[in-house]
Design a protein around this motif. Sequence first.
Motif, PDB file in Angstrom:
ATOM      1  N   SER A 161       0.841  -1.193   0.000  1.00 47.52           N
ATOM      2  CA  SER A 161       0.000   0.000   0.000  1.00 47.52           C
ATOM      3  C   SER A 161       0.868   1.232   0.000  1.00 47.52           C
ATOM      4  N   THR A 184       1.138   4.493   3.620  1.00 41.68           N
ATOM      5  CA  THR A 184       1.932   4.032   4.746  1.00 41.68           C
ATOM      6  C   THR A 184       2.593   5.197   5.435  1.00 41.68           C
ATOM      7  N   LEU A 200      -6.841  -7.455   6.047  1.00 40.54           N
ATOM      8  CA  LEU A 200      -5.856  -7.393   7.124  1.00 40.54           C
ATOM      9  C   LEU A 200      -6.562  -7.295   8.474  1.00 40.54           C
ATOM     10  N   THR A 212      -0.040  -4.352  10.771  1.00 41.60           N
ATOM     11  CA  THR A 212      -0.164  -4.229   9.316  1.00 41.60           C
ATOM     12  C   THR A 212      -0.875  -2.937   8.914  1.00 41.60           C
ATOM     13  N   GLN A 213      -1.528  -2.260   9.844  1.00 34.32           N
ATOM     14  CA  GLN A 213      -2.126  -0.966   9.528  1.00 34.32           C
ATOM     15  C   GLN A 213      -1.062   0.127   9.478  1.00 34.32           C
ATOM     16  N   ARG A 251       0.928  -1.928   5.216  1.00 32.38           N
ATOM     17  CA  ARG A 251      -0.010  -3.006   4.877  1.00 32.38           C
ATOM     18  C   ARG A 251       0.712  -4.180   4.224  1.00 32.38           C
ATOM     19  N   SER A 252       1.461  -4.899   5.033  1.00 31.05           N
ATOM     20  CA  SER A 252       2.288  -5.986   4.524  1.00 31.05           C
ATOM     21  C   SER A 252       2.534  -7.003   5.625  1.00 31.05           C
TER      22      SER A 252
END
Length: 378
Positions: free
Chosen positions: A4, A7, A301, A352-353, A356-357
Amino acid sequence: MKLSLHTNTLSSALLALALAGTAPAPAAAATPAAHSKAKAKKAKPAKAVPAKKTDYEGEFVNFGQWKEVGQFLDEMAAKHGFDRKELEATMMQVRYVDSAVQLMKPAPPGKPKNWQAYSKLFIEPVRINGGVKFWNENREALARAEALYGVPAEIIVGIIGVETVYGSNTGRFRVMDALTTLAFAYPLAPAREARMAFFKGELESTLLYARQAGIDPFSLLGSYAGAVGLPQFMPSNIMKYAVDFDGNGRVDLRNSPTDAIGSVAAFLVAHGWRRDDPGPLVYAATVSPSRQWERFINQGLEAKFRPQDLMSAGVVTTSTLPEGMNFGLVDLQNGSEPTEFWLGSNNFFSITQYNRSYFYAMSVLELGRAIKLSRRDL
């Protein structure tokens, strides 16, 4: 798993390259400039730290003459009370940054995603040793953040270590240049309009933050995507989640490790971190050849699946899972080697927020764990 652009992170460039199999080695840590010491007889003011040079020259393209930019300035004046002529003068100082555009282009097809290769970029001696030092120097702030927000110190240290090597690599792009370029000259790519709108919102937040903080917006240096400071917060996240954790009356994510620590914890709590979640953040798992479990992959997620539903689809873990908790199925691809599977808890997905990974969140966990063990061994 998608990368994303929404980030906080400077590590996004490394992530994109690593997923393409072309990631460079991480930069070596640098020591931040220390405050000047006062002499015994006559105190002297702290020496001014010279402004960092940018990593680019930039090109003057007269953004102020662009129709879309003019509309943006009109909106800023009407919505937020900015002086239109002052905004025009500000835009005259902005430079087009081609390197930011190039870094935003989709990565070319490369090697398969490889968790083991990616993790070696971050779970390495420079970050581990630097993390021990950062933890020791900021133990009080970390303990206070853990008590107030319920976020363990190793998670906070892991995030700051992955993001900027504890402040040694916070980025050398003028945020105004990077965000203006990406807001109005984003490269051709899927969802281009949505991404331009995102960066326009970040440019708006930059101007608002600079006015609120009483700083020159051009003094803000950050990543090629406009992320700022030790924790690499995007400007809108500075406005929403950053906290004055050192109590000096202002938020400073660039120079205050204490503010960075409190702000990382506050961000995680705002994105779902729960202090009362028991046990580890992830549990190692295996999957059956039936492949019924595939329906739980890439389902967002969040931890939203009951353990019994995962188990009935062939997901197996040797650990006893806490009762009353949901999980998500995490797949960490390893190139030509077998994929690793984990069950991620609610708190794992809150990380992950931040970026996003799955690779990012697991790197934070592994780095934090390695630093914690190194401190114990001292």
